[in-house]
Structures are given as C-alpha cells and as structure tokens.
Design an enzyme around this catalytic site. Structure first.
Site, PDB file in Angstrom:
ATOM      1  N   GLU A 142      -2.245  -0.563   2.500  1.00 57.47           N
ATOM      2  CA  GLU A 142      -1.167   0.398   2.837  1.00 57.47           C
ATOM      3  C   GLU A 142      -1.129   0.627   4.342  1.00 57.47           C
ATOM      4  O   GLU A 142      -0.955   1.742   4.818  1.00 57.47           O
ATOM      5  CB  GLU A 142      -1.403   1.730   2.108  1.00 57.47           C
ATOM      6  CG  GLU A 142      -1.494   1.590   0.608  1.00 57.47           C
ATOM      7  CD  GLU A 142      -1.699   2.905  -0.134  1.00 57.47           C
ATOM      8  OE1 GLU A 142      -1.489   3.981   0.463  1.00 57.47           O
ATOM      9  OE2 GLU A 142      -2.095   2.853  -1.306  1.00 57.47           O
ATOM     10  N   GLU A 146      -8.032   6.249  -5.376  1.00 56.56           N
ATOM     11  CA  GLU A 146      -8.453   7.512  -4.736  1.00 56.56           C
ATOM     12  C   GLU A 146      -9.301   8.399  -5.644  1.00 56.56           C
ATOM     13  O   GLU A 146      -9.045   9.595  -5.785  1.00 56.56           O
ATOM     14  CB  GLU A 146      -7.214   8.274  -4.240  1.00 56.56           C
ATOM     15  CG  GLU A 146      -6.397   7.462  -3.248  1.00 56.56           C
ATOM     16  CD  GLU A 146      -5.095   8.146  -2.821  1.00 56.56           C
ATOM     17  OE1 GLU A 146      -4.850   9.290  -3.209  1.00 56.56           O
ATOM     18  OE2 GLU A 146      -4.333   7.507  -2.054  1.00 56.56           O
ATOM     19  N   HIS A 151      -4.429   3.886   6.583  1.00 62.50           N
ATOM     20  CA  HIS A 151      -3.436   4.775   7.215  1.00 62.50           C
ATOM     21  C   HIS A 151      -4.089   5.355   8.471  1.00 62.50           C
ATOM     22  O   HIS A 151      -4.997   6.183   8.368  1.00 62.50           O
ATOM     23  CB  HIS A 151      -3.047   5.909   6.261  1.00 62.50           C
ATOM     24  CG  HIS A 151      -2.320   5.460   5.045  1.00 62.50           C
ATOM     25  ND1 HIS A 151      -1.052   4.908   5.096  1.00 62.50           N
ATOM     26  CD2 HIS A 151      -2.668   5.465   3.738  1.00 62.50           C
ATOM     27  CE1 HIS A 151      -0.656   4.607   3.870  1.00 62.50           C
ATOM     28  NE2 HIS A 151      -1.621   4.930   3.027  1.00 62.50           N
ATOM     29  N   ASP A 188      -0.556   1.389   8.007  1.00 60.28           N
ATOM     30  CA  ASP A 188       0.379   1.901   9.008  1.00 60.28           C
ATOM     31  C   ASP A 188      -0.433   2.595  10.090  1.00 60.28           C
ATOM     32  O   ASP A 188      -1.519   3.101   9.828  1.00 60.28           O
ATOM     33  CB  ASP A 188       1.488   2.796   8.421  1.00 60.28           C
ATOM     34  CG  ASP A 188       1.015   3.927   7.542  1.00 60.28           C
ATOM     35  OD1 ASP A 188      -0.182   4.259   7.569  1.00 60.28           O
ATOM     36  OD2 ASP A 188       1.853   4.506   6.826  1.00 60.28           O
ATOM     37  N   ASN A 215      -8.817   1.100  -5.080  1.00 61.75           N
ATOM     38  CA  ASN A 215      -8.076   1.326  -3.829  1.00 61.75           C
ATOM     39  C   ASN A 215      -8.328   2.751  -3.331  1.00 61.75           C
ATOM     40  O   ASN A 215      -8.329   3.701  -4.111  1.00 61.75           O
ATOM     41  CB  ASN A 215      -6.572   1.158  -4.142  1.00 61.75           C
ATOM     42  CG  ASN A 215      -5.692   1.120  -2.915  1.00 61.75           C
ATOM     43  OD1 ASN A 215      -5.952   0.354  -1.989  1.00 61.75           O
ATOM     44  ND2 ASN A 215      -4.639   1.928  -2.903  1.00 61.75           N
TER      45      ASN A 215
HETATM   46  O1  9MR Z   1       4.539   6.512   0.318  1.00 61.10           O
HETATM   47  C1  9MR Z   1       4.442   7.275  -0.859  1.00 61.10           C
HETATM   48  C2  9MR Z   1       5.400   8.448  -0.781  1.00 61.10           C
HETATM   49  O2  9MR Z   1       6.736   8.000  -0.835  1.00 61.10           O
HETATM   50  C3  9MR Z   1       5.136   9.412  -1.931  1.00 61.10           C
HETATM   51  O3  9MR Z   1       5.913  10.580  -1.748  1.00 61.10           O
HETATM   52  C4  9MR Z   1       3.663   9.759  -1.957  1.00 61.10           C
HETATM   53  C5  9MR Z   1       3.371  10.698  -3.104  1.00 61.10           C
HETATM   54  O4  9MR Z   1       2.008  10.908  -3.288  1.00 61.10           O
HETATM   55  O5  9MR Z   1       2.890   8.588  -2.098  1.00 61.10           O
HETATM   56  C6  9MR Z   1       3.014   7.742  -0.996  1.00 61.10           C
HETATM   57  O6  9MR Z   1       2.176   6.627  -1.136  1.00 61.10           O
HETATM   58  C7  9MR Z   1       0.767   6.913  -1.192  1.00 61.10           C
HETATM   59  C8  9MR Z   1       0.127   5.841  -2.039  1.00 61.10           C
HETATM   60  O7  9MR Z   1       0.740   5.796  -3.300  1.00 61.10           O
HETATM   61  C9  9MR Z   1      -1.361   6.082  -2.190  1.00 61.10           C
HETATM   62  N1  9MR Z   1      -2.015   6.210  -0.922  1.00 61.10           N
HETATM   63  C10 9MR Z   1      -1.405   7.139   0.023  1.00 61.10           C
HETATM   64  C11 9MR Z   1       0.095   6.824   0.188  1.00 61.10           C
HETATM   65  C12 9MR Z   1       0.719   7.722   1.244  1.00 61.10           C
HETATM   66  O8  9MR Z   1       0.685   9.065   0.844  1.00 61.10           O
END
Ligand code: 9MR
Length: 451
Positions: free
Chosen positions: A266, A158, A237, A268, A201
C-alpha cells in the site's frame, strides 16, 4: 447472474488472463517504459489500488491501463462491501475491477478477508462458535468466487497493536477466538483457493521494531508448524512522522529468510519534488535488493483520490502528470522514459556527468540521529561521485555506511564504497550516525560532483 454461473464463468476465463499478462509484460524496446513494464523487466509486478467508482473517468483509466500490471481493489473486497448481511454476498463493484484488470492483462491482489475494520456490525454480535463459522464462510465465499483469479490474498490484515507491546489488537476475532483465529483463517484460505498466495498484511511493520518482531515471530511459528502462509505484506504508508525506515531492506530480508515472499502492498509517501522522489527510490531499491520481494503496489493512481490527498503521496498529480517521484521509480526499476519528456530518466543527455545530493534525518533520539544522503545521477551514467557534508561544530560522526569519508575539521567528504556506478537518473546513498553533543541542527550537504 446467479453466483454459481458467475463462478463458473470466472474460472473459465482464468487461463486466458494468464496468457494476456505475459503479453503485457513483454514490452517493446522502442517505446518508453512504464512502471509495469520496467518492473516486469526486474521480475516484479507494479500495482496500484483502484476504486471502481473512478473507472469511468477517462484519464484515470488511461493512466491505470498504461502504467500498472497489478491492481488491488481499495475497498470493494472488504467485508462490509461483500457480505453486508450474513450469507448475502455482493460482488458487483469488486467484479467491475477484476473484469477491468483482466481485460487489460493485469493481475489482481485480494484485499482483505479478515480485518477488524470495515466490518459489518452483525459480525461483532456473534458468539464464538457462530463467529468462527461466519469467518470461514466469508473466506470461502470470497475466495470461491474469485478462485484462480487472484495472485495474492491479504488473508488477515492489521491483527497486531501499535506501540511497543507486540500484542494482538482487540477485535471480535481476537477477543472471541483468541490468537488461533489467524491460523484458522490461513488454513481455510489454503483450502478455498490453493493457487493464491496467502499473505499477512500490516502497517508500521516496515522497519525492525516491536510490532514487526511480533509478526516475524508469528510467521516463524507458522512455518515451523506447517501453517500455510506464503507472503507478508508491508503496507508502507510513509510521511514525516513515519519515514522510510533505514533498515527497511534488512527487515524485508529477514522475513524473506523465513521462507515467505514479501510484497510492498500500500505504498504512499507524503511530500513532493526531489525529497519525495528520493524516498520512493529507497523503497524500490529495497524491494529489488531482496530476491523474494515479489512486487510493489502504490495506494492509488492519482494524488487527488488518495486517502491522504492533502499529503500528495502518489506518483501522478491531480492532473495525471508524472511527478519527480514517478521518474525516480521508473529509473530505479531500470526503465527509461519518453525521449520527448525532458525530465525522464534515460533521456539522451549532453555528455556531462552530474549528480544531486539530498539529505534526510531517518532516525532521531536524545543524544544523536541517523542521517541519509541520497545521490542521484543526472541524465548521463556516472562512475563515481563526491559530496561534502558539513556538520554543526559540536556534532561528531560515530559511524558511516555505504560511503568512504575523509575528514577536514567538521567537513566530511564522502566518496562511494561499492556504489559509485549509477545509470542515468539512478540513485544510491550513504548513511551515518551522529552524536548531537548539544546541537540538534541539521548538517549541510554541499554540491555533488560526478565523473
Ligand atoms: O484507502 C482506503 C480508504 O478509502 C478507506 O476509507 C479506508 C477505510 O478504513 O481504508 C483505506 O485503505 C486502508 C487499507 O484497506 C488497509 N491499510 C490502511 C489503508 C489506508 O487507511
């Protein structure tokens, strides 16, 4: 256990792990397919994000172990979890996931080495030269610990801004080290574990847009200058504000054409029922249509632990029951379900060809929109389908793809172009562009007929 011993023992088991993964992929013809076995039949992995804290829950672990061939630690390999203070690495939770995955013959994706979020505050307070050293130490610390055990690492996550600028996002790395931090991270990562695929990513890069163009240009530049990069991860997402883009496959393909693998990292999709199932089908079909799409990971096992739990975006509900989206994914992967489960794809049918059609608006602008109609075969294979779409009187269709239309007033009857033959439960679809001419109403999709 000391870190050195831990590293040695991890490396020593890696060969056994590879052998176990091969065994897991060779599924039996009699048993129902799983997501992992069906994807393996297509030369892909099918993974999920996993949280160490849920591994003690029997239903969670049973579903994980049965269905998935790859895992991504959801939070346990992030900087705040692994190096909360400088030079002190803690791998307890991440090791728990990796050990579990290996015991089941699953592969592991590493997520993530350099990211602006979940970053301990000590990192942000360093000056440039110290920060560079800390970034490299962090990469070496993590990748060294898991050397030979991770199929792909999200090296940088990101790093680009949302919106139309295509600019880099502000972060300690960007602000103090400049654009070159990404390249430095990838070069460090290659030396740390030459066997791991190194991925960039990001999210909102799933279709062709300013942000994905910026990533594309970076990857192209890296390839032209020999900066080591092997893959691009598309987080994927999706929800009603951010639907599956109509040019998803095309976007994956243009990256693949640069000479990198693409991975859906990722996935969903918020929603439920057949509409959610149809969206999942689109994603799986896009990956299967791109040779260099190595695999897919959904962002969690069950809706109840999703980061977007209220949007029920995953393949298993809160009781670990397979949702229509599960059946759709399994079917799109060419798998067949349990003969005892009436909803499953591949079940013996009653001999009658049938299909269903669902409509979604995939793009929208002032004067027009794009519509997509997804056709799904019933429980018998079909060789052709017909569906009618009635447009509001003012609207007109300027183009239509993946289907052959005939017109009667404002009713179009669409038959396949190349995509008439579908396996039981499999999906295809056609898209069109319509001019609103003052009416924003949705078209009506009629009954789907098949033979
Ligand atoms: O799913 C993850 C969640 O449990 C955490 O609280 C969050 C914190 O930033 O991160 C989520 O996973 C993220 C991933 O690491 C990067 N892309 C976006 C995902 C969803 O927010």
């Amino acid at each position: 256990m000391s870190m050195t011993l831990r590293r040695l023992s991890r490396a020593a088991t890696a060969g056994l792990v590879a052998a176990a993964a091969l065994t897991a992929a060779a599924h039996s013809a009699e048993a129902a397919d799983t997501l992992g076995s069906a994807a393996a039949g297509q030369g892909r992995y099918f993974g999920t994000a996993v949280a160490a804290s849920h591994l003690g829950e029997a239903d969670y672990t049973a579903t994980l172990d049965r269905e998935f061939s790859s895992v991504t630690p959801e939070n346990e390999m992030k900087w705040d979890a692994t190096e909360p203070s400088r030079g002190t690495f803690t791998f307890t939770s991440a090791d728990r996931i990796v050990d579990h995955a290996q015991s089941q013959g699953m592969d592991v994706r590493g997520h993530t080495l350099v990211w602006h979020s979940q970053l301990p505050s000590w990192v942000g307070s360093l000056g440039a030269s110290d920060l560079r050293t800390a970034m490299k130490d962090h990469i070496n610390g993590l990748m060294g610990h898991y050397k030979g055990e991770i199929h792909s690492w999200d090296v940088v996550n990101e790093a680009f801004q949302d919106g139309g600028s295509g600019a880099r996002r502000s972060s300690p790395f960007q602000d103090k080290l400049g654009d070159g931090f990404i390249e430095e991270a990838f070069r460090t990562a290659r030396a740390a574990d030459p066997a791991a695929k190194l991925c960039y990513n990001d999210y909102n890069t799933d279709g062709v847009n300013a942000k994905s163009n910026a990533v594309y240009n970076m990857v192209k530049d890296f390839k032209s200058r020999g900066v080591p990069i092997d893959c691009v991860g598309f987080q994927s997402h999706f929800n009603s504000n951010s639907p599956v883009p109509s040019d998803y496959r095309q976007n994956l393909q243009r990256f693949a054409d640069l000479g990198v693998d693409v991975q859906i990292t990722e996935l969903d999709i918020e929603g439920s029922g057949s509409a959610q199932a149809a969206d999942y089908t689109k994603v799986v079909e896009a990956c299967l249509a791109v040779d260099r799409c190595a695999g897919m990971t959904v962002w969690g096992v069950t809706d109840k632990y999703s980061w977007r739990s209220s949007g029920t975006p995953l393949l298993f509900d809160g009781n670990y029951q397979e949702k229509p989206a599960y059946d759709a994914v399994l079917s799109a992967l060419g798998g067949s379900g349990d003969p005892g489960d009436p909803g499953d794809p591949g079940d013996p049918g009653d001999g009658t060809a049938s299909c269903t059609a669902t409509y979604t608006r995939t793009a929208d602008w002032n004067s027009g929109y794009n519509g997509q109609v997804t056709i799904t075969a019933g429980d018998e294979p079909i060789s052709t389908w017909t569906v009618t779409v009635t447009l509001p009187a003012q609207q007109s269709v300027s183009s239509l793809w993946n289907g052959t239309p005939t017109w009667n007033g404002n009713v179009m009857t669409v038959k396949p172009s190349w995509n008439g033959t579908l396996a039981a439960g499999a999906s295809t679809g056609f898209g069109f562009t319509a001019a609103k001419n003052g009416s924003d109403a949705a078209p009506t999709v009629g009954t789907c007929t098949a033979s």
